[in-house]
Scaffold this active site. Structure first.
Site: not given
Length: 742
Positions: A463, A701, A236
């Site tokens: 992931g 995102e 992230f």
């Protein structure tokens, strides 16, 4: 094959524990363990550091401080991107923020290292730290550029005149707090010395950046640093660059000539990794009574570390979202003695759209206009600031389809007018936009003699499903079943990419795989067409079809394995790539973005102001979908992030010490299953031929962009209480709740 909802090819390895993460590697044998000692002040200087008691503790091999740490390369600001720069640690006695490493204890076991770390004695002279954002807002300065090299300020037309003459004006401030990425896998590494070389097993998003940064810090040739990162347990943005645990482990491993493991605790991540900056955003909207914007301004002030500048591009999406002839955006930085700001999922877009889309909702209510209709009326025909056409914009379609699916026509027109027992019920919506980026990426595809394909790139899987989408693109390109494609990722000896981040990873690497497969197809056809032993000899290959491991021309067909075995028994390979977007004319001549529309329903307890999300829907336009299942998963994950930003996430600084006081998951709240009952994401069919040959754009995102505003707007619709200081908590809503009926 492209676009199908193929199950994750790495799924079995993950659920059976065969997927090896950074801290789980044991190739080097029994390692030593390091534990970081952090500063207990936020600003000042070490006056005394005593390691004698720690060094005498059983099992301890080394206690490293600034007094005995090797010399390291300095940060080089001339390197364009932060994540490729040197990251020196333990370079002197000065303390720049709370928790900054002051020592590394290395011992035979983690328990011994952690116990000995408590015995390191450090005395300080405490300096006057700047920890309170509100007190520093008057000390702001103008950065040269903001993140991604975007301009700090923009101006079109005459905003002041346009705003002053507007019939309806919104002028409000919105504040967002410090937020953290907090991946499931903590930041960790194992560094193994091999002679003068280092093998670094590390949790990172960009392998090339990790290799370059480590080598620059240690002042050695990058070729002597081998990065291994086959699986990354979330990032992230927090793993785009390497951090102190990796540098410290490398320094210790070189000094001791033994493998060293270092992992951060969850509490240390709050102080050592960096966070989304706190922000104060002023949004001004001027419009006619018909709802058409005449002026829009978005001015942002945020914190930065005084030594490592970071300017989040918070106002950037406002430049492309809505039409208005008079426009203004700006970014300002307030220096604070806190950890540096860094990229957190959807940097800039997430906090910026939380403010702008809340302001648009305020404008809609001021006008008595449906918030969906307000956005449609302000749909631009070209990018309003760059004055170039959009490559592929379907925001209006997202808005209309989302409204239809959600049942938006049932929205309460009057706030606080609908109840379901004890609950006040409200609907909210927002638009979403995010820029699409392209970076240099190389991929090698090799076809083995047995007809299997091997895809190789240093691209990482954090992931998001990289193994799976690359499998699909390679299988599609070569006409192979997915189980005959093998993906090799995350090693520095593989072709270089920009890794995973910024939602560019999948589009970049898949485009490169596609091009490598097209080059392989050409080589195979040339080999077969020129081989008298081949059924395809002399045939026109223009209409060749690759399917089920064979290539067919007309009525003739041959297995790929046979072509390779006869002509290239050692295997046949080709490379494909993408280039930096600044060198691609499409990114100059077009505004290339992804789009979406969010809809949310909330219930607010009429007595306690408890807020419960009831459902969320997102409708998105992202060009070609590479995998329907992983795309939906990524978008839903982003939407949940948005709900968390609206209602829960907030890191609180102790203004006396600069420490984050809620540095664990007991107090830094993130959404859990009970908070997120019903979320759905729908993707419109699309193909953006200006983005790349596959027509695909990033999705990871986009889901968070605007999502929080839809929840915030739903809270207002339910209660009539407008909260502009995020997150929206009980304490901020309760005083304004409407009185109970008698």
């Amino acid at each position: 094959m492209i676009g199908q909802a193929l199950n994750r090819v790495d799924g079995p390895a993950k659920v059976t524990g065969r997927a090896t993460y950074a801290y789980e590697h044991w190739e080097a044998g029994q390692p030593l363990y390091g534990f970081i000692v952090g500063a207990t002040i936020g600003k000042g200087r070490i006056t005394r550091i005593d390691t004698e008691n720690a060094e005498r503790t059983p099992g301890v091999h080394l206690v490293m401080t600034y007094l005995n740490a090797p010399e390291q390369g300095p940060r080089d600001e001339s390197v364009s991107f932060e994540y490729w720069r040197a990251q020196p640690v333990l370079t002197g006695p000065d303390i720049h923020y709370h928790g900054e490493p002051v020592a590394l204890v290395v011992a035979a076991t983690l328990e011994q290292a952690r116990a000995a770390a408590d015995l390191v004695e450090v005395e300080y002279t405490v300096g006057r730290g700047r920890f309170d954002f509100a007190e520093q807002e008057d000390e702001v300065y103008i950065p040269k550029v903001v993140n991604a090299g975007l301009p700090t300020d923009t101006s079109v037309g005459d905003f002041d005149a346009g705003f002053d003459s507007a019939e309806i004006r919104i002028d409000e401030y919105y504040t967002t707090p410090y937020e953290f990425s907090m991946p499931m896998e903590p930041h960790a590494c194992l560094v193994e010395p091999r002679g003068e070389d280092l093998v670094v097993y590390v949790s990172c998003q960009i392998v090339d950046a990790a290799q370059t940064s480590i080598a620059s810090t240690l002042q050695i040739d990058p070729e002597r640093v081998q990065i291994v990162a086959p699986f990354v347990g979330g990032g992230f943005g927090s793993k785009l660059g390497i951090h102190s645990e990796t540098i410290l482990a490398a320094l210790a491993a070189r000094a001791l000539r033994q493998p060293v493991k270092v992992a951060l605790t969850r509490q240390q991540i709050f102080q050592l990794i960096g966070m989304r900056p706190i922000s104060n955003q002023r949004v001004r909207l001027g419009a006619g009574r018909d709802g058409r914007l005449t002026a829009i301004a978005h001015d942002v002030t945020m914190h930065t570390n005084p030594d490592v500048e970071y300017a989040e591009q918070t106002a950037a999406t406002t430049r492309s979202l809505y039409a208005a002839p008079h426009r203004l955006t700006s970014h300002r930085l307030a220096p604070l003695d806190l950890p540096r700001g860094t990229d957190v999922r959807a940097p800039g877009e997430a906090p910026g759209m939380l403010a702008v889309e809340s302001a648009m909702d305020e404008l809609a209510y001021s006008l008595g206009l449906d918030p969906v209709e307000l956005r449609i009326r302000n749909e631009p025909t070209v990018d309003p600031e760059r004055e170039v056409p959009y490559s592929d914009r379907h925001l209006v379609e997202c808005l209309r389809e989302g409204a239809r699916r959600f049942g938006w026509e049932e929205r309460p027109a009057t706030p606080a007018s609908v109840r379901d027992g004890r609950w006040l019920v409200g609907y909210g919506m927002s638009a979403a936009i995010r820029g699409h980026f392209q970076g240099p990426t190389a991929v090698r595809v090799r076809l083995e003699a047995d007809g299997t394909a091997v895809v190789q790139t240093d691209m990482t899987d954090i992931g998001t499903g990289t193994y799976t989408v690359l499998t699909q693109v390679a299988a599609d390109g070569l006409g192979l079943p997915p189980d005959r494609v093998r993906i090799e990722l995350g090693r520095s000896d593989l072709p270089t990419s920009w890794g995973s981040g910024g939602s560019w990873g999948a589009a970049n690497s898949c485009t490169a795989v596609h091009r490598a497969c097209m080059a392989l197809r050409e080589k195979l056809l040339v080999a077969a067409g020129g081989d008298t032993r081949s059924p395809l000899h002399g045939l026109d290959a223009a209409d060749a079809v690759f399917s089920d491991g064979n290539v067919g021309v007309g009525g003739a067909s041959e297995a790929l394995s046979e072509i390779v075995t006869r002509n290239h028994p050692a295997g046949l390979e080709a490379e494909g790539g993408t280039r930096f977007m600044g060198d691609d004319p499409n990114y100059t001549n077009y505004s290339i973005n992804t789009y979406g529309a969010h809809f949310a329903e909330v219930g607010v307890d009429a007595d306690t102001a408890e807020i419960r999300l009831r459902r969320m829907l997102g409708v998105f336009s992202v060009g070609t979908v590479l995998n329907a299942k992983t795309t939906r998963s990524q978008l839903i994950g982003g939407m949940i992030w948005g709900a968390g930003a609206a209602l829960e996430e907030e890191a609180v600084v102790d203004a006396r010490s600069g420490a984050f006081v809620n540095r664990d998951f007991a107090q830094y709240l993130v959404p859990v299953h009970a908070d997120i009952p019903d979320v759905d994401a729908v993707v419109l069919d699309g193909f953006d031929d200006k983005a790349n040959v596959l027509g695909a754009k990033g999705v990871g995102e986009l889901g968070i962009c605007g999502a929080g505003a839809s929840v915030a707007n739903a809270v207002f619709n339910a209660t009539g209480v407008r909260v502009r200081d995020f997150p929206i908590t009980i304490e901020k809503v309760l005083p304004g709740l409407p009185p109970m009926d008698s």
